[in-house]
Design a protein around this motif. Structure first.
Motif: not given
Length: 163
Positions: A69-71, A111-113
């Motif tokens: 997944e991207s994160f 998102t902030p991340q």
């Protein structure tokens, strides 16, 4: 486990033998779980963004097929940066290794991340020109348009092929 998608990773370094830092990171990208390094661009030398009192950068772009997944991918990239001695002192400061998720399939995330596509992509010749080595000129950068149009707006100046 999600189906595999194509992601593009920006690599950059301007400390501690930058070309070797980038080449080593390419090897580590290939070894990531649930990932396959499809291809990578030539290495490019560019002037630094931000503080001018730092060495030139060596940059490249890698095409990575992944089922992360991207994160999850972001976390893996940050772990590689840490292994390379990355210390986050100042924005756009000198660094041993910088790995950015530039594009992740057709996903748009803010998102902030994590922001995908990378928000600075249209202004960064050191990303756009290596990316064009890996995709067709009519490649669509999600939410930003055709790569060809982005290249037309971002001159090659200050950039040279390193190897």
């Amino acid at each position: 486990m999600p189906e595999s998608v194509l992601s593009f990773i920006g690599l950059g370094s301007n400390l501690d033998e930058p070309a070797e830092q980038v080449r080593s990171a390419l090897v580590q990208l290939q070894a990531l779980p649930r990932c396959r390094l499809v291809s990578h661009s030539n290495l490019y030398q560019s002037k630094p963004m931000g503080p001018a009192d730092q060495p030139d950068y060596i940059n490249a772009v890698a095409a990575l097929e992944t089922s992360l997944e991207s994160f999850e991918l972001l976390a893996e990239l940050q772990a590689i940066e840490t292994e390379h001695g990355r210390v986050r002192k100042e924005c756009w400061g000198a660094r041993t290794l910088d790995l950015d998720v530039l594009i992740y399939d057709e996903l748009v995330i803010d998102t902030p991340q994590l922001t995908i596509p990378h928000p600075g992509l249209p202004q960064r010749a050191f990303v756009l020109y290596p990316l064009q080595e890996l995709v067709a000129a009519d490649f669509i950068v999600p939410g930003m348009g055709k790569l060809r149009d982005l290249l037309d707006e971002c001159p090659f100046e200050g950039l040279s092929i390193y190897d």
